[in-house]
Design a protein around this motif. Structure first.
Motif, PDB file in Angstrom:
ATOM      1  N   GLU A   1      -4.091  -5.543  -1.971  1.00  0.00           N
ATOM      2  CA  GLU A   1      -4.070  -4.201  -2.542  1.00  0.00           C
ATOM      3  C   GLU A   1      -5.170  -4.037  -3.579  1.00  0.00           C
ATOM      4  O   GLU A   1      -5.723  -2.947  -3.739  1.00  0.00           O
ATOM      5  N   ASP A   2      -5.525  -5.113  -4.276  1.00  0.00           N
ATOM      6  CA  ASP A   2      -6.642  -5.056  -5.221  1.00  0.00           C
ATOM      7  C   ASP A   2      -7.981  -4.875  -4.523  1.00  0.00           C
ATOM      8  O   ASP A   2      -8.988  -4.570  -5.163  1.00  0.00           O
ATOM      9  N   VAL A   3      -7.999  -5.063  -3.215  1.00  0.00           N
ATOM     10  CA  VAL A   3      -9.210  -4.809  -2.425  1.00  0.00           C
ATOM     11  C   VAL A   3      -9.184  -3.399  -1.839  1.00  0.00           C
ATOM     12  O   VAL A   3     -10.146  -2.647  -1.948  1.00  0.00           O
TER      13      VAL A   3
ATOM     14  N   SER B   1      -6.702  -0.671  -2.083  1.00  0.00           N
ATOM     15  CA  SER B   1      -5.929   0.466  -2.577  1.00  0.00           C
ATOM     16  C   SER B   1      -6.824   1.562  -3.167  1.00  0.00           C
ATOM     17  O   SER B   1      -7.728   1.285  -3.962  1.00  0.00           O
TER      18      SER B   1
ATOM     19  N   SER C   1      -0.369  -8.315  -2.922  1.00  0.00           N
ATOM     20  CA  SER C   1      -0.912  -7.774  -4.168  1.00  0.00           C
ATOM     21  C   SER C   1      -2.418  -8.010  -4.255  1.00  0.00           C
ATOM     22  O   SER C   1      -3.178  -7.128  -4.682  1.00  0.00           O
ATOM     23  N   ARG C   2      -2.851  -9.188  -3.831  1.00  0.00           N
ATOM     24  CA  ARG C   2      -4.287  -9.486  -3.848  1.00  0.00           C
ATOM     25  C   ARG C   2      -5.052  -8.540  -2.929  1.00  0.00           C
ATOM     26  O   ARG C   2      -6.123  -8.022  -3.295  1.00  0.00           O
TER      27      ARG C   2
ATOM     28  N   ARG D   1      -5.302   1.988  -7.113  1.00  0.00           N
ATOM     29  CA  ARG D   1      -5.532   1.026  -8.185  1.00  0.00           C
ATOM     30  C   ARG D   1      -6.977   1.226  -8.640  1.00  0.00           C
ATOM     31  O   ARG D   1      -7.919   0.908  -7.898  1.00  0.00           O
TER      32      ARG D   1
ATOM     33  N   LEU E   1       0.821  -1.213   0.000  1.00  0.00           N
ATOM     34  CA  LEU E   1       0.000   0.000   0.000  1.00  0.00           C
ATOM     35  C   LEU E   1       0.856   1.265   0.000  1.00  0.00           C
ATOM     36  O   LEU E   1       0.571   2.238   0.687  1.00  0.00           O
TER      37      LEU E   1
ATOM     38  N   SER F   1     -11.876   1.334  -4.872  1.00  0.00           N
ATOM     39  CA  SER F   1     -12.043   2.355  -5.903  1.00  0.00           C
ATOM     40  C   SER F   1     -13.399   2.230  -6.586  1.00  0.00           C
ATOM     41  O   SER F   1     -14.072   3.232  -6.851  1.00  0.00           O
TER      42      SER F   1
ATOM     43  N   HIS G   1      -8.902  -0.346 -10.418  1.00  0.00           N
ATOM     44  CA  HIS G   1      -9.723  -1.546 -10.492  1.00  0.00           C
ATOM     45  C   HIS G   1      -9.984  -2.161  -9.115  1.00  0.00           C
ATOM     46  O   HIS G   1     -10.662  -3.190  -9.021  1.00  0.00           O
ATOM     47  N   SER G   2      -9.456  -1.580  -8.052  1.00  0.00           N
ATOM     48  CA  SER G   2      -9.640  -2.175  -6.725  1.00  0.00           C
ATOM     49  C   SER G   2     -11.101  -2.122  -6.293  1.00  0.00           C
ATOM     50  O   SER G   2     -11.892  -1.294  -6.775  1.00  0.00           O
ATOM     51  N   ALA G   3     -11.451  -2.998  -5.362  1.00  0.00           N
ATOM     52  CA  ALA G   3     -12.826  -3.008  -4.845  1.00  0.00           C
ATOM     53  C   ALA G   3     -13.166  -1.671  -4.195  1.00  0.00           C
ATOM     54  O   ALA G   3     -14.281  -1.155  -4.351  1.00  0.00           O
TER      55      ALA G   3
END
Length: 334
Positions: free
Chosen positions: A74-76, A78, A71-72, A81, A43, A87, A83-85
């Motif tokens: 951060e996709d939630v 961040s 990384s997984r 990002r 993060l 965002s 495409h993150s949840a």
């Protein structure tokens, strides 16, 4: 500005890895008598893992697993990002079938919100955006946003306006947004500790923006965590020693919106930016989520208010430095 904004913590692990080799995954086979030390990012913050393990092949596999898990997550969590949840939730105001980690962290956030009288509130993101927009303009009023703009934005803040369960997360007021920067690093730290414990690790120090120890060092001594006022400090101004505990630090020097340093990044959910009280606020707790959330909320309290909370929480220690330079430590001994 994005790089500066994401650096919301000033954490130093100055004493923890003194004298240890810094080993990447590719060089893990070296120095088998020494702990393996991995460094990276989580993060936007510097991340470190110190593993006491003899099986270097297993250590390499674990580090790869850690990198993938970070990384997984951060996709939630961040904000940076697209495409993150998180965002997506901030863009649309609702998220169907949310990741379970997002729901779990919102539940933890609500617990910290309730425990601190609402001072820990992840819905302050609209305030953060307001100050960032204001001070990014040429010739911005050094006194900050207008009272009208501030009041309009404050009306969007409040965790009571977020409904969350395993099926859906919804904002009840248009224009709301979340930032989990005040607690997600603690959550990721706790998740990596859980992952390593499942794999049988009994001696490790994990830092994913916040620190948490698994057991003691091989000689039975505790892990020494250096505390500093800024990340660039050459020496810590205090040290805490931990075994199976977590440490989180918030710093007034972490980020300011304005060039004069009058508007800091730790925002009061009912007032917006307020005069800073502490140069450093450190909390030691049994887990990193608790330490992370409380270090943020305590930064908005008076010292007497913090002391009162610490009396009711025998599981925590507080180590703070006032803006004037005086340091205080109270609460349960780490």
């Amino acid at each position: 500005m994005a790089e500066s904004i994401r650096r919301r913590r000033a954490i130093c692990i100055m004493a923890a890895a003194a004298g240890l080799p810094l080993l990447g995954v590719s060089s893990a086979a070296r120095a088998t008598a020494q702990p393996l030390v991995w460094t990276g990012q989580a993060l936007g913050a510097s991340a470190t893992i110190i593993l006491n393990i003899e099986d270097r092949d297993k250590a390499t596999r674990l580090i790869r697993h850690v990198v993938a898990e970070v990384s997984r997550l951060e996709d939630v969590f961040s904000l940076y990002r697209p495409h993150s949840a998180l965002s997506e939730l901030n863009r649309t105001g609702a998220l169907a079938a949310p990741p379970p980690e997002l729901v779990a962290l919102l539940e933890a956030s609500r617990g910290c919100y309730d425990a601190t009288g609402g001072l820990f509130d992840p819905t302050v993101q609209p305030l953060f955006a307001l100050y960032a927009r204001h001070f990014s303009r040429p010739k911005a009023d050094p006194g900050g946003p207008s009272r009208k703009a501030l009041n309009t934005t404050l009306a969007l803040v409040g965790l009571d306006g977020v409904l969350a369960n395993r099926d859906r997360v919804v904002f009840t007021r248009p224009g709301m947004a979340l930032t989990l920067n005040g607690i997600a690093q603690g959550y990721i730290t706790d998740r990596i500790v859980e992952l390593l414990r499942i794999e049988g690790i009994s001696s490790s120090l994990v830092n994913m923006g916040e620190d948490r120890a698994i057991g003691a060092k091989p000689d039975g001594s505790g892990w020494r965590i250096g505390l500093a006022l800024t990340e660039m400090a050459g020496e810590p101004n205090a040290v805490v020693t931990i075994i199976d505990r977590a440490v989180a630090t918030s710093s007034a020097a972490g980020f300011h919106f304005d060039a004069y340093g009058h508007f800091g990044h730790i925002l009061h959910p009912r007032l917006g930016a307020m005069p800073e009280r502490f140069a450093r606020m450190t909390v030691v707790a049994s887990d990193a989520v608790t330490a992370d959330g409380l270090s943020t909320a305590f930064s908005l309290m008076t010292e007497d208010e913090i002391r009162g909370h610490a009396r009711m929480r025998p599981d925590i220690t507080v180590d703070l430095v006032a803006l004037g330079g005086g340091s205080t430590r109270f609460g349960h001994s780490p």
